[in-house]
Design a protein around this motif. Structure first.
Motif, mmCIF file in Angstrom:
data_model
loop_
_atom_site.group_PDB
_atom_site.id
_atom_site.type_symbol
_atom_site.label_atom_id
_atom_site.label_comp_id
_atom_site.label_asym_id
_atom_site.label_seq_id
_atom_site.Cartn_x
_atom_site.Cartn_y
_atom_site.Cartn_z
ATOM 1 N N PRO A 1 2.258 -5.366 -5.160
ATOM 2 C CA PRO A 1 2.024 -4.089 -5.853
ATOM 3 C C PRO A 1 0.593 -3.920 -6.341
ATOM 4 O O PRO A 1 0.165 -2.803 -6.574
ATOM 5 C CB PRO A 1 2.994 -4.150 -7.039
ATOM 6 C CG PRO A 1 3.237 -5.602 -7.254
ATOM 7 C CD PRO A 1 3.174 -6.249 -5.906
ATOM 8 N N ALA A 2 -0.162 -5.016 -6.496
ATOM 9 C CA ALA A 2 -1.495 -4.885 -7.092
ATOM 10 C C ALA A 2 -2.611 -5.120 -6.091
ATOM 11 O O ALA A 2 -3.770 -5.143 -6.474
ATOM 12 C CB ALA A 2 -1.630 -5.852 -8.260
ATOM 13 N N ALA A 3 -2.274 -5.259 -4.807
ATOM 14 C CA ALA A 3 -3.304 -5.570 -3.810
ATOM 15 C C ALA A 3 -4.388 -4.507 -3.821
ATOM 16 O O ALA A 3 -4.109 -3.304 -3.796
ATOM 17 C CB ALA A 3 -2.679 -5.665 -2.424
ATOM 18 N N GLY A 4 -5.645 -4.933 -3.893
ATOM 19 C CA GLY A 4 -6.772 -4.015 -3.787
ATOM 20 C C GLY A 4 -7.062 -3.207 -5.027
ATOM 21 O O GLY A 4 -7.834 -2.269 -4.966
ATOM 22 N N ARG B 1 -4.448 -3.670 -12.098
ATOM 23 C CA ARG B 1 -3.426 -4.712 -11.876
ATOM 24 C C ARG B 1 -2.597 -4.887 -13.136
ATOM 25 O O ARG B 1 -1.366 -4.868 -13.085
ATOM 26 C CB ARG B 1 -4.076 -6.062 -11.589
ATOM 27 C CG ARG B 1 -5.017 -6.122 -10.442
ATOM 28 C CD ARG B 1 -5.607 -7.523 -10.399
ATOM 29 N NE ARG B 1 -4.671 -8.466 -9.802
ATOM 30 C CZ ARG B 1 -4.597 -8.666 -8.504
ATOM 31 N NH1 ARG B 1 -5.382 -8.009 -7.683
ATOM 32 N NH2 ARG B 1 -3.722 -9.509 -8.014
ATOM 33 N N ASP B 2 -3.307 -5.079 -14.261
ATOM 34 C CA ASP B 2 -2.601 -5.314 -15.514
ATOM 35 C C ASP B 2 -1.683 -4.157 -15.853
ATOM 36 O O ASP B 2 -0.545 -4.355 -16.278
ATOM 37 C CB ASP B 2 -3.602 -5.529 -16.660
ATOM 38 C CG ASP B 2 -4.138 -6.944 -16.644
ATOM 39 O OD1 ASP B 2 -3.760 -7.684 -15.701
ATOM 40 O OD2 ASP B 2 -4.899 -7.313 -17.549
ATOM 41 N N TYR C 1 0.829 -1.220 0.000
ATOM 42 C CA TYR C 1 0.000 0.000 0.000
ATOM 43 C C TYR C 1 0.860 1.265 0.000
ATOM 44 O O TYR C 1 0.747 2.095 0.895
ATOM 45 C CB TYR C 1 -0.952 0.006 1.193
ATOM 46 C CG TYR C 1 -1.929 -1.131 1.135
ATOM 47 C CD1 TYR C 1 -3.002 -1.079 0.253
ATOM 48 C CD2 TYR C 1 -1.766 -2.250 1.915
ATOM 49 C CE1 TYR C 1 -3.882 -2.132 0.160
ATOM 50 C CE2 TYR C 1 -2.647 -3.315 1.824
ATOM 51 C CZ TYR C 1 -3.718 -3.246 0.946
ATOM 52 O OH TYR C 1 -4.573 -4.278 0.844
ATOM 53 N N PRO C 2 1.716 1.428 -0.999
ATOM 54 C CA PRO C 2 2.663 2.557 -0.979
ATOM 55 C C PRO C 2 1.971 3.902 -1.116
ATOM 56 O O PRO C 2 2.553 4.930 -0.816
ATOM 57 C CB PRO C 2 3.571 2.277 -2.172
ATOM 58 C CG PRO C 2 2.726 1.474 -3.105
ATOM 59 C CD PRO C 2 1.830 0.638 -2.226
ATOM 60 N N GLU C 3 0.681 3.898 -1.555
ATOM 61 C CA GLU C 3 0.015 5.202 -1.744
ATOM 62 C C GLU C 3 -0.170 5.946 -0.429
ATOM 63 O O GLU C 3 -0.342 7.147 -0.408
ATOM 64 C CB GLU C 3 -1.336 5.044 -2.454
ATOM 65 C CG GLU C 3 -2.341 4.158 -1.741
ATOM 66 C CD GLU C 3 -2.184 2.687 -2.138
ATOM 67 O OE1 GLU C 3 -1.055 2.267 -2.451
ATOM 68 O OE2 GLU C 3 -3.194 1.967 -2.115
#
Lengths: 286, 272
Positions: A173-176, A182-183, A94-96
């Motif tokens: 990196p694509a969680a949630g 994601r793609d 969750y880097p955001e």
């Protein structure tokens, strides 16, 4: 081609060592990650994945064993661990939530600025990183609050890519994110590897994503590496994977069922695209 | 920092752990009163003894008890020095330059030391060590319930306290995560002057504050979704109830207080 970029030698990591709360996160782990590869790390919750990635850039220091980058111990000069962190870029979960500057542009520039680069170079890198993750230029001068979740995630990943790390490590990196998001993220990671020759390491729960985008896999279970190999080598062992609480991609299970029902489709199908190709091959040969 | 349990609650099995949380708050208050009743060497000795008995009763290792005392070591030292040198008596024990020490000063220092120690031990054994923060907030809410009659929002205060306590470990974890993430981008928190270091904290504080607001917002929505509407007519999941041991324990402490007053009457040695 297959030169080791990162090696772990008998690494052990224990949280709160010597207290009643002691937890072994990694137990005598050895691994080798090939230069220029996209390597996936899979394992159930609490298997040591996050600790594993934090050892790679020296955020955590293993109590035992060594982490080698290009054959050199990353802790050889403890004072210069900061330089290692620029070479091994880590994007945490969750880097955001870590964006803090007034504009996206300034936030992406945080890493390069800490590297001590000059203004021109920083600006170049910000644009380069934004392009890699597919962030439109007009978003750069907006506040992080004005962006959607997916855009913020991409901005945060750009903040690490802007340091041009030789190794890019991403924890979920694509969680949630929605399927399109994601793609977009995985594609940008593949592009980054293809254009810079960097090594990319991805932690994920999604076997589908792993099958589609990774070349090598490392399987962690209860603080140990239980398997390491190419996607087909790993997913061929469906029974063992389910034993340790993991799964093969859904489409692989589906194809397996088809072949059990008497339709002879080939083994080793891990993505929907492969399945479509295989099934249309079968159909046309009927 | 990862595994620090918040507060000093020490999980163990003991008579004091099993007491009702409200009883423990009252006991702690009574014990504080007791420590101020002492006046002479015999009553202070009884107080010191009672503190030892409390530690034994609570099944808490001495090491943990010392952890509670450590932060106030300086205060204790300060009190001792102040009392030794500033108490005036009749015949000086010895004098050294401008400093004169009277026997009364030594007594006072010793008495204050015992008083502070037993205060800390008593309150931490009755409250922080054997009662979880949530139980404590609950107990305080119920003890203050009569104040509702004069329109003081006791339940709301207690809910604020509970929520605040609940989020301390979450925020610590969040701080660690954000720190790690900014370090991964080359943030440097340990070099440079004061101003540079303070500035280095911005990348941590901004996301931390934002996330605190976000969590508060989410919590409020979640509570509203479950029809939370304050304390009126609300029942408890864990209902506190007094039983015999609670009353017995309170009676013991009250009797102890009376005993201390009695001991003060004995004319032995110096009286404070």
């Amino acid at each position: 081609m297959s030169v080791a970029k990162i090696e772990l030698e008998n690494v052990s990591y224990v949280y709160s060592k010597g207290t009643p709360y002691e937890v072994t996160a990694l137990d005598n782990v050895s691994a080798c990650i090939k230069e220029g590869s996209i390597t996936g790390i899979i394992g159930h919750t609490g298997s040591g994945k996050s600790t594993f990635v934090q050892l790679l850039n020296g955020l955590e220091h293993a109590q035992e064993g060594r982490v080698l980058l290009d054959g050199k111990d990353i802790w050889e000069k403890p004072k210069e661990i900061g330089k290692i962190r620029f070479r091994v870029g880590l994007v945490m979960q969750y880097p955001e939530y870590q964006l803090f500057e007034e504009t996206i542009r300034q936030d992406i520039a945080f890493g390069p600025k800490n590297m001590g680069l000059d203004k021109e170079e920083i600006e170049k890198r910000v644009l380069m990183a934004a392009d890699f993750v597919g962030l439109e230029r007009e978003l750069l001068d907006k506040s992080p609050f004005d962006l959607s979740g997916g855009q913020k995630r991409r901005a945060a990943i750009a903040g690490v890519i802007a340091m041009k790390p030789e190794v890019l490590v991403l924890d979920e990196p694509a969680a949630g994110l929605d399927p399109l998001g994601r793609d977009a993220i995985f594609t940008s990671l593949v592009n980054y590897r293809n254009e810079t020759g960097a090594t990319v390491i991805i932690v994920s729960h999604s076997m589908e994503d792993m099958a589609r985008f990774c070349e090598e896999l490392i399987v962690l279970s209860h603080a140990k590496i239980v398997m390491q190999g190419t996607c087909s080598e790993i997913f061929a062992k469906a029974d063992f994977l389910s034993e340790i609480g993991l799964d093969v991609p859904q489409i692989t299970g589906c194809m397996k069922l088809l072949s059990q029902k008497g339709l002879s489709v080939g083994d080793g199908i891990y993505t929907v695209e492969d399945a479509v190709r295989e099934l249309s091959r079968r159909l046309s040969s009927l | 920092m990862k595994n620090i349990s918040f507060g000093q609650y020490y999980p163990a099995e003991s008579l004091i752990h099993r007491l009702d949380a409200r009883a423990k708050v009252i006991l702690a208050l009574l014990y504080i009163v007791c420590s101020f009743l002492c006046k002479n060497i015999i009553s202070f000795a009884a107080l010191a003894l009672s503190a030892v008995v409390l530690v034994l009763l609570s099944n808490i290792p001495l090491k943990a008890v010392f952890r509670a005392i450590r932060p106030i070591l300086f205060v204790m030292l300060f009190t001792v020095v102040l009392n030794v040198f500033w108490t005036k008596g009749e015949s000086p024990l010895f004098s050294w330059g401008i400093l004169t020490v009277y026997p009364e000063g030594l007594y006072n220092a010793l008495f204050m030391l015992v008083r502070i120690l037993s205060l800390i031990i008593g309150t931490s054994i009755f409250m922080t060590y054997t009662t979880t923060p949530i139980e404590l907030a609950d107990a305080i809410e119920q003890l203050l319930a009569p104040l509702k009659k004069i329109k003081i929002p006791v339940h709301e205060f207690s809910m604020m306290m509970t929520v605040a306590l609940r989020f301390i470990p979450t925020l610590i974890e969040e701080t660690e995560k954000i720190t790690a993430a900014q370090k991964a981008r080359g943030a440097d928190f340990s070099s440079g002057g004061l101003i540079k270091r303070a500035k280095a904290l911005i990348p941590i504080l901004v996301p931390l504050v934002i996330s605190a607001f976000r969590r508060a917002d989410e919590l409020a929505t979640a509570m509203e979704c479950r029809c939370y509407r304050g304390g009126d007519g609300r029942t408890k999941l864990h209902v506190l109830h007094y039983d015999a041991k609670d009353f017995l324990m309170m009676a013991v402490v009250v009797v102890f207080g009376v005993l201390l007053i009695g001991l003060n009457m004995l004319a032995i040695g110096y009286t404070m």
